[in-house]
Design a protein around this motif. Structure first.
Motif, PDB file in Angstrom:
ATOM      1  N   LYS A  74       0.927  -1.217   0.214  1.00 43.99           N
ATOM      2  CA  LYS A  74      -0.393   0.251   0.037  1.00 43.99           C
ATOM      3  C   LYS A  74       0.886   1.063   0.034  1.00 43.99           C
ATOM      4  CE  LYS A  74      -4.355  -1.012   1.937  1.00 43.99           C
ATOM      5  NZ  LYS A  74      -5.323  -1.794   3.042  1.00 43.99           N
ATOM      6  N   CYS A  75       0.932   2.166  -0.547  1.00 41.97           N
ATOM      7  CA  CYS A  75       1.182   3.214  -0.967  1.00 41.97           C
ATOM      8  C   CYS A  75       0.596   4.393  -1.493  1.00 41.97           C
ATOM      9  CB  CYS A  75       2.707   2.865  -1.590  1.00 41.97           C
ATOM     10  SG  CYS A  75       2.363   2.328  -3.618  1.00 41.97           S
ATOM     11  N   SER A 113       5.403   5.984   1.148  1.00 44.62           N
ATOM     12  CA  SER A 113       4.235   5.776   1.900  1.00 44.62           C
ATOM     13  C   SER A 113       4.728   5.904   3.009  1.00 44.62           C
ATOM     14  CB  SER A 113       4.811   3.649   1.980  1.00 44.62           C
ATOM     15  OG  SER A 113       6.368   3.766   2.719  1.00 44.62           O
ATOM     16  N   GLU A 151      -2.524  -0.109  -4.229  1.00 44.24           N
ATOM     17  CA  GLU A 151      -2.322  -1.686  -3.436  1.00 44.24           C
ATOM     18  C   GLU A 151      -2.327  -2.284  -4.907  1.00 44.24           C
ATOM     19  OE1 GLU A 151      -5.400  -4.064  -1.501  1.00 44.24           O
ATOM     20  OE2 GLU A 151      -6.342  -1.765  -1.622  1.00 44.24           O
TER      21      GLU A 151
END
Ligand code: ATP
Ligand code: MG
Length: 286
Positions: A92-93, A161, A181
């Motif tokens: 996830k970022c 992130s 993601e």
């Protein structure tokens, strides 16, 4: 090769470890050592291609690979014709705009007439057009964060992130433009046999993911508290209740969602539960 599928995964990087761990948790055995770029599984009809993540959407669109695991950022940037089958919940970022820390930021208009360095020219171009901003996009393939300090650009658009890389390079995040993601993608129009293998894989992925987002809970309770406790942890169908050796007490087993865990535990204690055990679930099929 009819009854086998090919999956494209990142060779090494921020996607590869979690991608391979997920497939292992799905019970798929394979060998990925020794710099091999292609490797079959020994117990599932799947062959692995180890690639750079930039190439994964293209390989899946062309049908060289049937499915692939890639970040949504790369998928949207490459804009290839593929089907998104499933969100995978890791890597996830976000893609954000950042500028030098010392600069005053008044809003998106800041970027009018500015030069922005990025590896995501398509996503950035669309974003700027949607927001009516006229900026110059300077495409570079890596180390985007140093662009402002060497005079290459006045701002950057890059993956963030925790934000620590930005900070180390004297930058601050000013706009979030895209959340990403890892996703499982597939080629359009696969034959029925390949689709059946993919369905089998998706079934396993779901079981692993559902297991991870739940916990198995066991506790002891006085029989007088059972009604209240059962209502707090209804479980998949209903909790299991077994008598304890001690008269008037029962053991209750159930499943609770991981994200409700602490609140529910407190309520269970208040309702009279004792000896509460919480155990991870490896796989869960509802
Ligand atoms: P490759 O050599 O395969 O081209 P790369 O250098 O382009 O690799 P990585 O840095 O390994 O890419 O990141 C791969 C993907 O992981 C990114 O496209 C993004 O979806 C995700 N990602 C990147 N940075 C982070 C981060 N800090 N935290 C979580 N996910 C990230
Ligand atoms: Mg890449």
């Amino acid at each position: 090769m009819e009854n086998i599928i090919r999956i494209a995964v990142q060779k090494s990087g921020r996607l590869s470890e979690d991608s391979l761990a997920l497939l292992k948790e799905c019970g798929i055995k394979f060998y990925n050592g020794g710099g091999k770029l292609k490797s079959p599984s020994s117990n599932f009809p799947i062959e692995f291609l180890f690639l750079r993540d930039d190439d994964i959407p293209g390989y899946v669109a062309d049908g060289v690979a049937d499915i692939g695991i890639v970040g949504e950022n790369e998928l949207v940037e490459k804009n290839k014709e593929v089907v998104t089958l499933h969100k995978l919940g890791f890597s996830k970022c976000r893609l954000s705009l950042a500028i030098p820390k010392g600069q005053e930021y008044s809003g998106l208009e800041y970027f009018n007439g500015k030069n922005i360095a990025t590896s995501y020219p398509r996503i950035l171009e669309n974003y700027l057009a949607e927001n009516n901003i006229q900026a110059e996009i300077h495409e570079i393939s890596g180390s985007v964060e140093i662009a402002p300090s060497i005079g290459l650009a006045e701002g950057i658009c890059d993956i963030v992130s925790s934000g620590s890389t930005l900070m180390m390079n004297g930058l601050k995040e000013v706009e979030k433009i895209f959340n990403s993601e890892a996703v499982l993608i597939s080629h359009k129009g696969l034959n029925g046999e390949k689709q059946a293998i993919i369905d089998k894989l998706l079934f396993r992925i779901n079981a692993v993911q559902t297991g991870k987002s739940n916990r198995y809970v066991l506790l002891n309770a006085p029989n007088g508290a059972l009604e209240k406790i059962t209502s707090l942890i209804p479980g998949m169908k209903s909790p299991t209740i077994l008598p304890l050796a001690e008269e008037g007490w029962s053991s209750v087993h159930s499943v609770i969602p991981e994200d409700q865990f602490w609140e529910v535990i407190e309520e269970l204690k208040d309702a009279g539960a004792q000896g509460i055990l919480v155990v991870p679930i490896e796989k869960m099929v509802i």
